[in-house]
Every structure is written in C-alpha cells, then in structure tokens.
Design a protein around this motif. Structure first.
Motif, PDB file in Angstrom:
ATOM      1  N   GLU A 134       0.774  -1.201  -0.312  1.00 24.94           N
ATOM      2  CA  GLU A 134       0.292  -0.327  -0.178  1.00 24.94           C
ATOM      3  C   GLU A 134       0.551   1.447   0.204  1.00 24.94           C
ATOM      4  OE1 GLU A 134      -3.611   0.465   2.682  1.00 24.94           O
ATOM      5  OE2 GLU A 134      -3.577  -1.755   2.358  1.00 24.94           O
ATOM      6  N   LEU A 135       2.149   1.536   0.640  1.00 19.54           N
ATOM      7  CA  LEU A 135       2.958   2.333   1.046  1.00 19.54           C
ATOM      8  C   LEU A 135       3.338   2.620  -0.221  1.00 19.54           C
ATOM      9  CD1 LEU A 135       3.837   1.909   4.881  1.00 19.54           C
ATOM     10  CD2 LEU A 135       2.201   3.208   3.821  1.00 19.54           C
ATOM     11  N   LEU A 136       3.715   1.187  -1.080  1.00 18.75           N
ATOM     12  CA  LEU A 136       4.414   1.443  -3.068  1.00 18.75           C
ATOM     13  C   LEU A 136       3.335   2.492  -3.875  1.00 18.75           C
ATOM     14  CD1 LEU A 136       6.333  -1.595  -3.131  1.00 18.75           C
ATOM     15  CD2 LEU A 136       7.422   0.406  -2.496  1.00 18.75           C
ATOM     16  N   ASP A 137       2.028   1.832  -3.080  1.00 17.00           N
ATOM     17  CA  ASP A 137       1.026   2.439  -3.843  1.00 17.00           C
ATOM     18  C   ASP A 137       0.955   3.570  -4.277  1.00 17.00           C
ATOM     19  OD1 ASP A 137       0.244  -0.307  -5.535  1.00 17.00           O
ATOM     20  OD2 ASP A 137      -1.038  -0.318  -4.172  1.00 17.00           O
ATOM     21  N   LEU A 138       1.161   4.554  -2.587  1.00 22.78           N
ATOM     22  CA  LEU A 138       0.978   5.785  -2.639  1.00 22.78           C
ATOM     23  C   LEU A 138       2.319   6.126  -2.768  1.00 22.78           C
ATOM     24  CD1 LEU A 138      -0.150   5.705   1.370  1.00 22.78           C
ATOM     25  CD2 LEU A 138      -1.499   6.867  -0.840  1.00 22.78           C
ATOM     26  N   GLY A 139       3.355   5.903  -3.666  1.00 23.41           N
ATOM     27  CA  GLY A 139       4.440   6.449  -4.002  1.00 23.41           C
ATOM     28  C   GLY A 139       5.536   6.068  -3.718  1.00 23.41           C
ATOM     29  N   ALA A 140       5.530   5.356  -2.455  1.00 25.60           N
ATOM     30  CA  ALA A 140       7.289   5.472  -1.912  1.00 25.60           C
ATOM     31  C   ALA A 140       7.838   4.497  -2.710  1.00 25.60           C
ATOM     32  CB  ALA A 140       6.700   4.628  -0.522  1.00 25.60           C
ATOM     33  N   GLY A 141       9.486   4.758  -2.806  1.00 20.80           N
ATOM     34  CA  GLY A 141       9.990   4.189  -4.051  1.00 20.80           C
ATOM     35  C   GLY A 141      10.455   2.631  -3.283  1.00 20.80           C
ATOM     36  N   THR A 142      10.757   2.325  -1.651  1.00 23.38           N
ATOM     37  CA  THR A 142      11.459   1.092  -1.519  1.00 23.38           C
ATOM     38  C   THR A 142      10.718   1.376   0.050  1.00 23.38           C
ATOM     39  OG1 THR A 142      12.589   0.802  -2.904  1.00 23.38           O
ATOM     40  CG2 THR A 142      12.745  -0.938  -0.878  1.00 23.38           C
ATOM     41  N   VAL A 143      10.647   0.254   0.806  1.00 26.80           N
ATOM     42  CA  VAL A 143       9.689  -0.187   1.817  1.00 26.80           C
ATOM     43  C   VAL A 143      10.718  -0.719   2.857  1.00 26.80           C
ATOM     44  CG1 VAL A 143       7.768  -0.677   3.351  1.00 26.80           C
ATOM     45  CG2 VAL A 143       7.213   1.131   1.311  1.00 26.80           C
ATOM     46  N   VAL A 144      11.053  -0.392   3.430  1.00 26.97           N
ATOM     47  CA  VAL A 144      11.707  -1.336   4.929  1.00 26.97           C
ATOM     48  C   VAL A 144      11.510  -1.828   5.937  1.00 26.97           C
ATOM     49  CG1 VAL A 144      13.996  -2.305   5.602  1.00 26.97           C
ATOM     50  CG2 VAL A 144      13.944  -0.904   3.515  1.00 26.97           C
ATOM     51  N   LEU A 145      10.330  -2.581   6.031  1.00 31.38           N
ATOM     52  CA  LEU A 145       9.204  -2.663   7.498  1.00 31.38           C
ATOM     53  C   LEU A 145      10.291  -3.198   7.805  1.00 31.38           C
ATOM     54  CD1 LEU A 145       7.008  -2.394   8.000  1.00 31.38           C
ATOM     55  CD2 LEU A 145       6.177  -4.616   7.021  1.00 31.38           C
ATOM     56  N   THR A 146      10.527  -2.342   9.384  1.00 28.62           N
ATOM     57  CA  THR A 146      11.250  -2.997  10.771  1.00 28.62           C
ATOM     58  C   THR A 146      10.530  -4.232  11.609  1.00 28.62           C
ATOM     59  OG1 THR A 146      11.596  -1.085  11.676  1.00 28.62           O
ATOM     60  CG2 THR A 146      12.850  -0.986  10.245  1.00 28.62           C
ATOM     61  N   LEU A 147      11.033  -5.191  11.837  1.00 27.72           N
ATOM     62  CA  LEU A 147      10.549  -5.992  12.612  1.00 27.72           C
ATOM     63  C   LEU A 147      11.029  -5.878  13.576  1.00 27.72           C
ATOM     64  CD1 LEU A 147       9.231  -8.389   9.458  1.00 27.72           C
ATOM     65  CD2 LEU A 147       8.089  -6.689  10.461  1.00 27.72           C
ATOM     66  N   GLY A 148      12.083  -5.438  14.656  1.00 31.07           N
ATOM     67  CA  GLY A 148      12.087  -5.956  15.439  1.00 31.07           C
ATOM     68  C   GLY A 148      13.221  -6.978  15.368  1.00 31.07           C
ATOM     69  N   GLY A 149      13.665  -8.022  16.733  1.00 31.59           N
ATOM     70  CA  GLY A 149      14.538  -9.003  16.551  1.00 31.59           C
ATOM     71  C   GLY A 149      14.164 -10.046  14.981  1.00 31.59           C
ATOM     72  N   ALA A 150      13.047  -9.540  14.772  1.00 32.24           N
ATOM     73  CA  ALA A 150      13.164 -10.833  13.297  1.00 32.24           C
ATOM     74  C   ALA A 150      13.424 -10.244  11.777  1.00 32.24           C
ATOM     75  CB  ALA A 150      10.815 -10.746  12.856  1.00 32.24           C
ATOM     76  N   GLY A 151      13.808  -8.871  11.663  1.00 34.67           N
ATOM     77  CA  GLY A 151      14.808  -8.633  10.793  1.00 34.67           C
ATOM     78  C   GLY A 151      14.090  -7.656  10.377  1.00 34.67           C
ATOM     79  N   ALA A 152      13.769  -7.203   9.427  1.00 26.89           N
ATOM     80  CA  ALA A 152      12.655  -6.508   8.350  1.00 26.89           C
ATOM     81  C   ALA A 152      12.718  -7.058   6.548  1.00 26.89           C
ATOM     82  CB  ALA A 152      13.553  -5.191   8.136  1.00 26.89           C
ATOM     83  N   LEU A 153      11.139  -6.368   6.513  1.00 27.33           N
ATOM     84  CA  LEU A 153      10.379  -6.624   5.043  1.00 27.33           C
ATOM     85  C   LEU A 153      11.153  -5.746   3.986  1.00 27.33           C
ATOM     86  CD1 LEU A 153       8.808  -9.157   4.314  1.00 27.33           C
ATOM     87  CD2 LEU A 153       6.656  -7.707   4.313  1.00 27.33           C
ATOM     88  N   LEU A 154      11.607  -6.203   3.129  1.00 30.04           N
ATOM     89  CA  LEU A 154      12.206  -5.278   2.056  1.00 30.04           C
ATOM     90  C   LEU A 154      11.312  -5.265   0.435  1.00 30.04           C
ATOM     91  CD1 LEU A 154      14.184  -3.529   0.349  1.00 30.04           C
ATOM     92  CD2 LEU A 154      15.697  -5.871   0.170  1.00 30.04           C
ATOM     93  N   VAL A 155      10.444  -4.406   0.298  1.00 31.58           N
ATOM     94  CA  VAL A 155       9.022  -4.367  -0.430  1.00 31.58           C
ATOM     95  C   VAL A 155       9.756  -3.514  -1.655  1.00 31.58           C
ATOM     96  CG1 VAL A 155       6.853  -4.016  -0.667  1.00 31.58           C
ATOM     97  CG2 VAL A 155       7.853  -5.320   1.486  1.00 31.58           C
ATOM     98  N   SER A 156       9.933  -3.827  -2.560  1.00 25.31           N
ATOM     99  CA  SER A 156      10.136  -2.885  -3.895  1.00 25.31           C
ATOM    100  C   SER A 156       9.470  -3.255  -4.717  1.00 25.31           C
ATOM    101  CB  SER A 156      10.915  -2.921  -4.089  1.00 25.31           C
ATOM    102  OG  SER A 156      11.765  -3.936  -5.023  1.00 25.31           O
ATOM    103  N   GLY A 157       9.235  -3.274  -6.506  1.00 23.90           N
ATOM    104  CA  GLY A 157       9.011  -3.013  -7.180  1.00 23.90           C
ATOM    105  C   GLY A 157       9.265  -4.697  -7.721  1.00 23.90           C
TER     106      GLY A 157
END
Length: 326
Positions: free
Chosen positions: A228-251
């Motif tokens: 959804e954040l990509l659809d709103l315009g962000a180029g790449t989203v790095v969703l931080t998950l604390g001790g679980a790391g991060a989710l890297l989401v892009s086109g």
C-alpha cells in the motif's frame, strides 16, 4: 565498500534524553520507584547523525536547538563525534528539546517528548542550508520535526539526485508529495499502518527498528501494508520487524532480511542505529539487501548496551557482525 567517505545529511531533531530504569511501567495514577537515572543526548535526528558518523560517513546535521546549556551540550557532542553541525540554528526564543524515557526490566521503553526548538525548525531554515543536502550521497529525515521542513529537505534532495531515506517516526500520515519523493521508507509495523491509513491496531511495533521477539507477526499482512505504501508513492519500503529483522518490499519483489540474535538490554536506540546504518550503506552504493542487512546488524548491536548514544556501534563491530553468518 567505497574507499572515500560517503556523505549523509540528516535533517531532524535533537532532544536531551532523561532516562530512568524501572521495574515495571506505572499504571495511570501509580508511582513507581525507579532504579537508575541518566541524562544524555538524544533526538532521532541527532542520534542518526551520530550513528552515521560512527560508521564512517561524513555526517551533516540540519536542525535547531535552544541557546541554553542543553544546546551547548549538543554542540559539544557533535564536535566530539565528528558531526558537521554548521547548519544547526541556535534558537534564543525557546528551549532545546527534551525527551523523557522509562525502560523496564525487559528492555522495553516508553517515551514522551517536549519538542522545544525542534518545532521551530522551518522550511526556510532547510532551504537556506540546502547545500548540505544537495552535495550529500543520502538524506535521512524523521518526523520529530514538522511537515514543511521535511518537505523542503526531500525536495532539495530529489532535485539534486540525493537518495532520500525517511524514517517515519513518530508515526503520522505523510503528505503525498513528500512520500512520492522518498526512495526508502523505513516504518515499523505500527508506523506503516498509520501511513497507510489502516490505524495502529494490526501491528506489534515499538520504536522504529526496536528489538522484539518477532512472534505472532503476520508476514502477509506486513507485505500488504508495505505494498500500500508503494502504491502511495514510496520507492522502496523497508518494514522493520525488531528482532525478526526487516521486510524489503519494492517493485522488484519482497525479501525478508533476518536480524542476528542478541540479548536485548535497552531497545531505545535500535531504530536510530538501523536508519543511520542503512543511509550509510546506501550512500556507499550497496545494493538494497546488503544495505538492509548492514542496518539490521547495527540495530542489533545497539540494543545490547544501555542508553542510546553510548550504544550506537562503531564500524568495525558492524562489519564483523555482517561478516558472520546468521
């Protein structure tokens, strides 16, 4: 990595951090006797500028502090850490920002802030100091300052081709024209849902990038919110998950980057360490997954020590952890 120092410009806040260790967070109306108290530098902007400097970047800070002893302490910190603070304004009309932090036995934290001079950082301030941004490899902004200085910063960076990293903390919705200029958006779960207009009830996030156990999180929901954040315009989203790391989401797709396992002592500065490190890695030209992994290593090291600035890791420690297999 690159042989020359990367240049990271940080536009954001400085707050004095007043931190108390408590056995448990107080309920409304309850008084809890604390154990240890510390006073030290803070504010997401300043913390991230210091984090970038410790990791080998030429770090520049754009902000505003009071003409008081806390402002003097801020200048002394930046001098000691090698942060270029020529673009910081001393404000005689109000106080330096102050943050109050309590940390419980499990290393979790609760924070309140009296912004002071941070609230008076203006778009005009940023435009007058645009050269610090335009000649940088990466710009790092957060949301402890107003929308207008954030907009002025990302506009200057976008016009100059400077990579824009936005750590949307504390959480609030961003204007569409600002989000459209962000190359890398780094929310935690709560912040991502706020930005996407979904509210904060679906996530377990704490301070951006903070350590947690990673249990019970819904990867599909996280991915959907990030998209959804990509659809709103962000180029790449790095969703931080604390001790679980991060989710890297892009086109280009979705990738989960695990964080190294550590014993958390104080999670307060994890997000600042992560974001400072991510900006440095991107400024050095690392590809996205390697940059996020570098950020995860810095964030993990930060939670193993009490207090924010003392816990921000140096380059050698982060490089060593990145070199390990986890």
């Amino acid at each position: 990595m690159a042989s020359t120092d990367p240049v990271v410009a940080v536009v954001g806040s400085y707050n004095v951090g007043l931190t108390m260790q408590v056995p448990a967070f107080p309920a409304p109306g309850e008084t809890v006797v604390g154990r240890e108290f510390a006073e030290g530098p803070g504010g997401k902007g300043s913390n991230q500028a210091v984090a970038a400097a410790r990791l080998g970047a030429e770090s520049r800070f754009v902000g505003r502090v009071g003409a008081d002893r806390y402002g003097d302490d801020a200048v002394a910190l930046w001098d000691a850490e090698g942060v270029d603070a020529d673009a910081v304004t001393r404000d005689e009309a109000t106080h330096t920002g102050v943050g109050f932090v309590i940390v419980d036995e499990d290393g979790e934290n609760e924070i309140t802030v009296a912004p002071g001079a941070n609230d008076r950082l203006s778009a005009a301030d940023v435009r007058e100091r645009a050269a610090a941004i335009e000649t940088a490899d990466a710009l790092l902004v957060q949301l402890e300052i107003g929308d207008e200085p954030v907009r002025a910063a990302v506009e200057a960076a976008a016009a100059a081709g400077t990579t824009v990293v936005c750590n949307p903390a504390p959480a609030r919705e961003l204007p569409a024209d600002v989000l459209a200029r962000v190359d890398y958006l780094t929310p935690n779960e709560h912040e991502a849902r706020t930005l996407a207009g979904a509210g904060g009830d679906g996530g377990a996030g704490t301070d951006s990038g903070d350590e947690g156990d990673g249990e019970g999180r819904g990867a599909i929901t996280d991915e959907a919110v990030a998209r959804e954040l990509l659809d709103l315009g962000a180029g790449t989203v790095v969703l931080t998950l604390g001790g679980a790391g991060a989710l890297l989401v892009s086109g280009d797709g979705v990738e989960r980057v695990r964080a190294p396992p550590v014993d958390a002592v104080d999670t307060t500065g994890a997000g600042d360490a992560f974001n400072g490190a991510l900006a440095v890695a991107l400024a050095e030209g690392l590809e996205d997954r390697a940059a996020v992994r570098f950020g995860c290593a810095a964030g993990a090291l930060a939670v193993t020590a009490p207090e924010v600035v003392p816990g921000l890791p140096g380059r050698a420690a982060v490089d060593d952890l990145v070199a390990d297999s986890w």
